[in-house]
Scaffold this motif. Sequence first.
Motif, mmCIF file in Angstrom:
data_model
loop_
_atom_site.group_PDB
_atom_site.id
_atom_site.type_symbol
_atom_site.label_atom_id
_atom_site.label_comp_id
_atom_site.label_asym_id
_atom_site.label_seq_id
_atom_site.Cartn_x
_atom_site.Cartn_y
_atom_site.Cartn_z
ATOM 1 N N ALA A 122 0.840 -1.196 0.000
ATOM 2 C CA ALA A 122 0.000 0.000 0.000
ATOM 3 C C ALA A 122 0.881 1.255 0.000
ATOM 4 O O ALA A 122 0.595 2.225 -0.717
ATOM 5 C CB ALA A 122 -0.918 0.002 1.214
ATOM 6 N N ALA A 123 1.960 1.236 0.778
ATOM 7 C CA ALA A 123 2.868 2.386 0.814
ATOM 8 C C ALA A 123 3.493 2.621 -0.559
ATOM 9 O O ALA A 123 3.613 3.764 -0.999
ATOM 10 C CB ALA A 123 3.952 2.178 1.869
ATOM 11 N N GLY A 140 -5.986 13.632 0.883
ATOM 12 C CA GLY A 140 -7.206 12.946 1.297
ATOM 13 C C GLY A 140 -7.740 12.008 0.231
ATOM 14 O O GLY A 140 -8.171 10.892 0.530
ATOM 15 N N ALA A 141 -7.699 12.442 -1.026
ATOM 16 C CA ALA A 141 -8.184 11.598 -2.123
ATOM 17 C C ALA A 141 -7.306 10.367 -2.285
ATOM 18 O O ALA A 141 -7.815 9.256 -2.485
ATOM 19 C CB ALA A 141 -8.231 12.393 -3.424
ATOM 20 N N LEU A 142 -5.997 10.529 -2.200
ATOM 21 C CA LEU A 142 -5.097 9.381 -2.328
ATOM 22 C C LEU A 142 -5.312 8.379 -1.201
ATOM 23 O O LEU A 142 -5.341 7.166 -1.439
ATOM 24 C CB LEU A 142 -3.642 9.838 -2.344
ATOM 25 N N MET A 143 -5.471 8.868 0.022
ATOM 26 C CA MET A 143 -5.679 7.958 1.148
ATOM 27 C C MET A 143 -7.030 7.249 1.034
ATOM 28 O O MET A 143 -7.126 6.062 1.337
ATOM 29 C CB MET A 143 -5.570 8.720 2.470
ATOM 30 N N ALA A 147 -7.579 3.228 0.626
ATOM 31 C CA ALA A 147 -8.449 2.478 1.537
ATOM 32 C C ALA A 147 -9.396 1.587 0.735
ATOM 33 O O ALA A 147 -9.618 0.424 1.094
ATOM 34 C CB ALA A 147 -9.234 3.431 2.434
ATOM 35 N N THR A 148 -9.920 2.111 -0.364
ATOM 36 C CA THR A 148 -10.810 1.325 -1.223
ATOM 37 C C THR A 148 -10.049 0.172 -1.872
ATOM 38 O O THR A 148 -10.525 -0.964 -1.898
ATOM 39 C CB THR A 148 -11.440 2.222 -2.301
ATOM 40 N N ILE A 149 -8.871 0.457 -2.392
ATOM 41 C CA ILE A 149 -8.049 -0.582 -3.016
ATOM 42 C C ILE A 149 -7.684 -1.642 -1.980
ATOM 43 O O ILE A 149 -7.768 -2.845 -2.245
ATOM 44 C CB ILE A 149 -6.780 0.032 -3.645
ATOM 45 N N GLY A 150 -7.297 -1.204 -0.798
ATOM 46 C CA GLY A 150 -6.934 -2.136 0.274
ATOM 47 C C GLY A 150 -8.091 -3.044 0.652
ATOM 48 O O GLY A 150 -7.907 -4.244 0.857
ATOM 49 N N ARG A 151 -9.310 -2.487 0.733
ATOM 50 C CA ARG A 151 -10.489 -3.313 1.022
ATOM 51 C C ARG A 151 -10.691 -4.341 -0.070
ATOM 52 O O ARG A 151 -10.992 -5.502 0.199
ATOM 53 C CB ARG A 151 -11.734 -2.440 1.164
ATOM 54 N N GLY A 152 -10.529 -3.923 -1.330
ATOM 55 C CA GLY A 152 -10.683 -4.854 -2.452
ATOM 56 C C GLY A 152 -9.676 -5.980 -2.396
ATOM 57 O O GLY A 152 -10.013 -7.148 -2.629
#
Length: 191
Positions: A122-123, A140-143, A147-152
């Motif tokens: 993720a980093a 904020g948009a990148l984080m 978060a969405t990508i990480g959930r996926g």
Amino acid sequence: MTTTLDRTAPRDLAAELPARLSLTPKTTLAGQLDGAWWPRSRDLEAELPPLAAALDDTWGRITRVTVNPARWPVIARKVSVAGHIVHVGWFTEQHSDKLILLSYTTGRWDLLVIPPETEPGAAARLMAAAAVPGSVLTAGALMADEATIGRGIRDARRREADWETEGGACMSPFGYPMGGRTLPLPGNTGR
């Protein structure tokens, strides 16, 4: 009052290791961010010297830094960096995942601050995204995107683990095991 720092690396180790940075290449395309920084802990006094030292040659002497106090449990007003003092300020209005660096000689830079506990994959995605020249994405948009990508990714891993533990049973179109039943094949009447 006692404050406990949630460190992922001892203070001495943070000072010895190079700063983990990804900077936007020098172009005429100005973006929302000038790169990303992935500190090893939430101890700003320990993390700031390697960051400023890494940027001194490239950006000139860093003289001031601003942060949002939400991510840093203790904020020293002055931090000694390579023989000079960096003044540290904080603003609650500033995005909590952004660091602003100021230099008398060359100006201002905004860096995405990747939380120290972030997984390396993720980093790496965040560091690459923050260093895109001319990007209109904010910290904020990148984080939020990560978060969405990480959930996926976590959901895909969970589904794969479920698949492995259930013995590879056929799944219904709705994502549930069919319990030994199979869908009829076209032309197969079951006789």
